[in-house]
Motif scaffolding. Structure first.
Motif, PDB file in Angstrom:
ATOM      1  N   TYR A 213       0.863  -1.185   0.000  1.00  0.00           N
ATOM      2  CA  TYR A 213       0.000   0.000   0.000  1.00  0.00           C
ATOM      3  C   TYR A 213       0.899   1.235   0.000  1.00  0.00           C
ATOM      4  O   TYR A 213       1.867   1.301   0.780  1.00  0.00           O
ATOM      5  N   THR A 214       0.616   2.188  -0.867  1.00  0.00           N
ATOM      6  CA  THR A 214       1.453   3.375  -0.988  1.00  0.00           C
ATOM      7  C   THR A 214       0.661   4.635  -0.698  1.00  0.00           C
ATOM      8  O   THR A 214      -0.337   4.914  -1.370  1.00  0.00           O
ATOM      9  N   TRP A 215       1.120   5.373   0.317  1.00  0.00           N
ATOM     10  CA  TRP A 215       0.587   6.708   0.582  1.00  0.00           C
ATOM     11  C   TRP A 215       1.409   7.705  -0.235  1.00  0.00           C
ATOM     12  O   TRP A 215       2.646   7.733  -0.115  1.00  0.00           O
ATOM     13  N   ARG A 216       0.731   8.524  -1.021  1.00  0.00           N
ATOM     14  CA  ARG A 216       1.432   9.443  -1.922  1.00  0.00           C
ATOM     15  C   ARG A 216       1.161  10.884  -1.503  1.00  0.00           C
ATOM     16  O   ARG A 216       0.014  11.324  -1.424  1.00  0.00           O
ATOM     17  N   GLY A 217       2.234  11.607  -1.259  1.00  0.00           N
ATOM     18  CA  GLY A 217       2.119  12.975  -0.784  1.00  0.00           C
ATOM     19  C   GLY A 217       1.800  13.964  -1.898  1.00  0.00           C
ATOM     20  O   GLY A 217       2.047  13.715  -3.090  1.00  0.00           O
ATOM     21  N   ALA A 218       1.245  15.108  -1.519  1.00  0.00           N
ATOM     22  CA  ALA A 218       0.869  16.147  -2.473  1.00  0.00           C
ATOM     23  C   ALA A 218       2.098  16.884  -3.005  1.00  0.00           C
ATOM     24  O   ALA A 218       3.143  16.936  -2.354  1.00  0.00           O
ATOM     25  N   TYR A 219       1.957  17.447  -4.191  1.00  0.00           N
ATOM     26  CA  TYR A 219       3.011  18.271  -4.786  1.00  0.00           C
ATOM     27  C   TYR A 219       2.355  19.274  -5.740  1.00  0.00           C
ATOM     28  O   TYR A 219       1.182  19.128  -6.100  1.00  0.00           O
ATOM     29  N   ARG A 220       3.113  20.273  -6.134  1.00  0.00           N
ATOM     30  CA  ARG A 220       2.576  21.291  -7.031  1.00  0.00           C
ATOM     31  C   ARG A 220       3.085  21.080  -8.451  1.00  0.00           C
ATOM     32  O   ARG A 220       4.258  20.797  -8.674  1.00  0.00           O
ATOM     33  N   MET A 221       2.130  21.233  -9.403  1.00  0.00           N
ATOM     34  CA  MET A 221       2.431  21.116 -10.818  1.00  0.00           C
ATOM     35  C   MET A 221       1.952  22.385 -11.504  1.00  0.00           C
ATOM     36  O   MET A 221       0.970  23.007 -11.079  1.00  0.00           O
ATOM     37  N   GLU A 222       2.652  22.792 -12.553  1.00  0.00           N
ATOM     38  CA  GLU A 222       2.260  24.019 -13.238  1.00  0.00           C
ATOM     39  C   GLU A 222       0.868  23.904 -13.842  1.00  0.00           C
ATOM     40  O   GLU A 222       0.489  22.838 -14.347  1.00  0.00           O
TER      41      GLU A 222
END
Length: 429
Positions: A213-222
């Protein structure tokens, strides 16, 4: 990160044993795996019954990978009517450690980072980026104290050291994932635990089952660039869906014949864009198999095949304000085949190869905001490795490829050709 799957977690864990499997992971195999890897293995399954060596071993692998392409259109083909071209240089560094700190505990550690320069020079789509990549660290602990059963637990972490938002023309440096090593250059903080078990059956057969199980963190994209706007380009906060993966694998060896097979299933929750649930990628299925035969002590043949397919995505319905299955499937099935003939002579190992890939229909990757056209790809080339001394070797490979894209029934077939090359070295302490 290049998540998702080089091998099912348990099967990859098996490779750490002495001398269970001698394997190569081929990064030219890519798909919704982002970078997928296919096993080319010579397997001694019976050694699974023995404890690992107590001493720690450390290895470092440095590569410089080069990809160059030119074609009748750029990427994406809808962005320009001019002939296209692109180049990417990628330098990954991998460090691995393996040992047995306790009598019945085997530990394997891995860290990988790198640097990339990527440029597309298609008129109207010109753009370049130079950045570090995300850093991947992982660890696996296997318990060897139960006869016939070897449970393991692993942790994989993606550290966001790359670049996620590409402003202005730099976004054009993202290129077709079926051609270059890296189609994207960063994600958020991802944490993925896996549990599983190896089941050696006799001296020739091993089964592995795992669940992750993978928890994926938020990030910013243009955000999409408005040419008429004088304001700075905005960004979108991407909250990727979490991924649950189930996998099973089998390894079998009888005399000179080696058989490997694996299957996996992945389900992903909804991805949020600026805190709004916007889409969920369709369930993904992967099957792969390898057949290897050692003709002599210095010559063998290996054939690998894989199939990856994804169901319909779920997308946001603006009227219902919830995500529903899309009206037509915007994913594709991908078929890959590879034939290789390694030959050993003294300190040299030379391996000519051919490969074939088919993407059966056009697809769209909402994560990278990229349209991926249907295509067939044929590649031919080979690799060479020279052992300077025990634990130290140099390696190189080159492949020429030809691609025919089938964009629509109304447009002429688009053609791409190019080169993929690699120089590198490995050291084991």
């Amino acid at each position: 990160m290049h998540p998702a799957i080089s091998l099912p977690s348990g099967f990859s864990n098996c490779m750490s044993y002495q001398p269970i499997m001698r394997a190569r992971l081929y990064d030219s195999v890519r798909d919704g795996w982002t970078r997928a890897c296919v096993v080319m293995a010579c397997c001694t399954v019976s050694s699974l019954a023995h404890a690992a060596e107590p001493n720690w071993s450390l290895s470092a692998d440095q590569e410089l990978r080069y990809a160059s392409w030119s074609g009748t259109r750029g990427f994406p083909a809808s962005g320009s009517s001019a002939a296209g071209a692109g180049t990417q240089l990628y330098a990954p560094l991998t460090i691995q450690a393996s040992g047995q700190p306790l009598e019945n505990i085997k530990v394997d550690l891995l860290g990988r980072g790198g640097y990339v320069w990527s440029r597309q020079s298609t008129p109207g789509l010109t753009g370049s980026v130079t950045t570090t990549t995300d850093t991947v660290v992982s660890g696996t602990a296997t318990y060897l104290g139960i006869p016939g059963i070897q449970p393991f637990v692993s942790m994989n972490v993606n550290l966001p050291t790359g670049t996620t938002a590409l402003y202005g023309s730099a976004a054009n440096a993202r290129m077709d994932q079926d051609i270059v090593d890296l189609a994207t250059f960063g994600e958020g903080l991802n944490i993925g635990p896996t549990v599983g078990v190896n089941l050696p059956i006799g001296e020739q057969l091993i089964l592995t089952f795992s669940s992750g199980y993978t928890w994926r963190g938020a990030y910013r994209m243009e955000a999409l660039l408005d040419p008429a706007s004088t304001e700075p380009q905005a960004t979108t906060l991407v909250g990727p869906g979490r991924v649950a993966t189930q996998s099973a694998s089998l390894g079998y060896q009888l005399a000179n014949l080696t058989l490997l097979a694996s299957a996996s299933y992945a389900h992903e929750t909804a991805t949020r864009l600026d805190q709004v649930s916007s889409y969920a990628l369709g369930d993904r299925y992967t099957l792969s198999g390898t057949v290897g035969y050692a003709w002599t002590t210095s010559s063998s043949t290996t054939f690998t095949a894989s199939w990856t397919n994804a169901e319909k995505n779920r997308v946001l319905d603006p009227e219902l304000l919830k995500i529903i299955p899309e009206s037509f499937r915007s994913n594709s099935a991908v078929y890959r085949y590879r034939l290789e003939q390694p030959v050993v002579s003294g300190n040299w190992t030379v391996a000519p190869m051919v490969n074939y890939m088919r993407r059966d229909q056009n697809s769209y990757n909402p994560v990278t905001q990229q349209f991926i056209p249907a295509k067939t790809r044929i590649g031919a080339g080979g690799s060479a490795q020279y052992s300077l001394r025990e634990g130290l070797s140099l390696k190189a490979s080159a492949e020429h490829f030809w691609i025919k894209e089938n964009l629509t029934e109304l447009t002429p077939n688009l053609r791409v050709r190019g080169w993929i090359a690699m120089l590198g070295g490995s050291m084991k302490f």
